[in-house]
Design a protein around this motif. Structure first.
Motif, PDB file in Angstrom:
ATOM      1  N   SER A   6       0.810   5.209  35.443  1.00  0.00           N
ATOM      2  CA  SER A   6       2.105   5.749  35.878  1.00  0.00           C
ATOM      3  C   SER A   6       2.004   6.388  37.254  1.00  0.00           C
ATOM      4  O   SER A   6       2.968   6.383  38.012  1.00  0.00           O
ATOM      5  CB  SER A   6       2.634   6.743  34.847  1.00  0.00           C
ATOM      6  N   GLU A   7       0.807   6.868  37.558  1.00  0.00           N
ATOM      7  CA  GLU A   7       0.638   7.467  38.883  1.00  0.00           C
ATOM      8  C   GLU A   7       0.693   6.404  39.976  1.00  0.00           C
ATOM      9  O   GLU A   7       1.022   6.705  41.122  1.00  0.00           O
ATOM     10  CB  GLU A   7      -0.705   8.192  38.919  1.00  0.00           C
ATOM     11  N   VAL A  22       3.493  11.047  33.847  1.00  0.00           N
ATOM     12  CA  VAL A  22       2.165  11.642  33.664  1.00  0.00           C
ATOM     13  C   VAL A  22       2.252  12.795  32.669  1.00  0.00           C
ATOM     14  O   VAL A  22       1.375  12.962  31.805  1.00  0.00           O
ATOM     15  CB  VAL A  22       1.607  12.100  35.027  1.00  0.00           C
ATOM     16  N   MET A  75      -2.394   7.702  32.668  1.00  0.00           N
ATOM     17  CA  MET A  75      -2.055   8.504  33.833  1.00  0.00           C
ATOM     18  C   MET A  75      -2.174   7.677  35.100  1.00  0.00           C
ATOM     19  O   MET A  75      -1.291   7.699  35.965  1.00  0.00           O
ATOM     20  CB  MET A  75      -2.993   9.706  33.919  1.00  0.00           C
TER      21      MET A  75
END
Lengths: 259, 188, 70
Positions: free
Chosen positions: C54-55, C22, C51
């Motif tokens: 990947s989160e 992130v 974001m």
């Protein structure tokens, strides 16, 4: 289950999963059920009031509704879906507003419970988005064509494809709704837990600690609780935005001509 | 802390509550259907009207400009025509003026010539008269003079007039001679 | 003595990668906006999608920490 109780203060029972199991208010109706209905009513009222008697030069209330609708319409739907985006704007706007209001319930005094920290509705909304973008893809490419578009990236050697195709299938078809719903649920759940830790911890330090120093340190816990409340407000808006923009992006990917 | 441990049968947070799903989904779908029919078309209508107004305004402005261009061309054409006509009128006026001036000048010259001729005639007449009077007077004076000089011998009018006439003829003959001699001798 | 669940340790480890990810996503976003401020609108959507992607790993870790038996 996940409580990391430390030995020196056996009296403080850190907040955990059991805090999310609210007792039913009556019958089977729990707090989130009421919150979902309340959120729907609020969103309906907001858009009904702001769209009443629309004028070319908007009044203040109309401007509020228009900017909300316009953000979803222009910066989420149009930028991610491309042409033909108008069909999906109502769904995306409803989605955004509904999730946003439900998330913000987490920091609104007296309500203070983000209803998506119960996963049920997150699953339901993700399933809805999943159905929509798959239906859109199948209608555009046909069933086999859609599968081919979403799992058969062009210009890849066959031996890579052996690995890539299952991964693509997994990530595009199976994992998308899972991550979509779990992201929302997990953020709300963890955020609420975080606030609980600071506020309940501060309360315990203030009221139940035998050490005077710890009593005096409790304002720091509350201050951190307030700071994280603002942080949570940001996270809640971002998560509503992310859910909506990902739905739009999935629809856009499926609609794109060259994949 | 009144920790609620009675719901211990559902401790896993990942397990959904069916009632929430059912009620929430119904609420969401109702919300979606209602808003799609009521609020969002209003917004879209306003956007469309606004776009239309702006684009319509642009189109109208273009039309007005074209109209103005046409009018301008027309005016310029008319103006050029008027300018040519004005030049023509000016030329005509100038020619006419010159003609009038020439006529006036000719008239004035004729008038002047006429006046001068009459003046000359008057001068000639006056001179003639003066000469005639002078002749008579000179005659009388000469006779008086001669009578005084020679007495009454020349009292007879017939002889007197013949003498005077011959004398005057002599004078007349003398005058051109003196006139011829005047530029050379300078005497009057 | 500390009593607890190993799953939470696992979640902590699982959150390292997405945290870095992130960070990289938003660093690139800031870079992009600094270079071309007019592209902010487009980049914002892409940044949030990145974001979110990947989160997702961190969220999966959190969920698995609860889902797997202790």
């Amino acid at each position: 289950m996940t409580t990391l109780a430390t030995a020196p203060s056996p009296g403080f029972d850190a907040p955990g999963v059991e805090d999310f199991n609210l007792p039913p208010i009556f019958g089977e109706v729990t707090k989130p059920v009421l919150l979902f209905v309340l959120a729907a009513v609020l969103v309906w009222a907001f858009f009904t009031i702001t769209s009443r008697r629309p004028q070319l030069v908007p009044s203040k209330t109309q401007f509020l509704g228009e900017s909300f609708h316009g953000i979803v319409r222009n910066s989420i739907a149009r930028d991610n879906i491309g042409h033909d985006y108008l069909k999906y704007v109502p769904y995306l706007t409803t989605l955004f507003a509904f999730i946003l209001v439900n998330n913000l319930f987490g920091i609104i005094p007296l309500i203070q419970f983000p209803s998506f920290s119960h996963p049920g509705m997150a699953y339901a909304l993700a399933a809805m988005s999943w159905l929509i973008y798959n239906a859109v893809g199948i209608r555009k490419h046909g069933f086999v064509g859609y599968l081919r578009v979403s799992t058969w990236p062009p210009g890849v050697p066959w031996w890579v494809r052996i690995i890539l195709t299952p991964i693509e299938f997994l990530s595009n078809i199976l994992l998308r709704p899972v991550t979509l719903s779990l992201r929302l649920f997990g953020n709300m759940f963890a955020g609420h837990l975080l606030l609980l830790v600071f506020i309940l911890g501060g309360e315990y330090m203030l009221l139940h600690s035998e050490t005077l120093l710890v009593n005096f340190l409790s304002p720091f816990a509350f201050a951190m609780g307030i700071v994280f409340t603002f942080f949570e407000a940001f996270i809640q808006v971002v998560q509503a935005y992310v859910f909506t923009i990902l739905t739009a992006s999935y629809i856009g990917t499926v609609l794109a001509d060259d994949h | 802390m009144n920790r609620t441990l009675l719901a211990a049968e559902e401790l896993n947070p990942l397990v959904p509550h069916p009632v929430e799903i059912i009620v929430g989904t119904i609420a969401f779908i109702l919300l979606f259907l209602v808003l799609r029919r009521t609020a969002f078309p209003q917004f879209e209508k306003v956007y469309a009207e606004r776009t239309d107004k702006i684009e319509g305004g642009l189109r109208r402005a273009e039309e007005a400009q074209e109209h103005a261009q046409a009018l301008k061309a027309q005016y310029e054409e008319q103006l050029a025509g008027l300018r040519a006509e004005a030049a023509r009128i000016r030329d005509d006026a100038r020619a006419e003026g010159q003609q009038i001036k020439a006529e006036l000048r000719a008239e004035a010259e004729a008038e002047a010539a006429r006046i001068r001729q009459r003046g000359e005639e008057q001068i000639a007449a006056a001179r003639e008269q003066a000469v005639r009077e002078l002749r008579g007077e000179i005659g009388g004076l000469s006779v008086q003079l001669a009578e005084r000089i020679v007495g009454d011998s020349l009292a007879d009018p017939a002889r007197r007039s013949a003498t005077v006439d011959s004398f005057l003829a002599e004078l007349d003959q003398m005058t051109p001679r003196r006139e011829q001699a005047a530029p050379a001798g300078g005497a009057g | 003595m500390v009593v607890g669940n190993l799953n939470v340790i696992g979640y902590g480890l699982a959150a390292i990668g997405p945290g870095i990810g992130v960070g990289i996503v938003f660093a690139a976003f800031i870079n992009g906006v600094a270079r071309q401020p007019e592209a902010r609108g487009q980049l914002q959507g892409i940044a949030f999608i990145g974001m979110a992607l990947s989160e997702a790993l961190a969220i999966l870790g959190l969920v698995l920490a609860f889902a797997l038996p202790a």
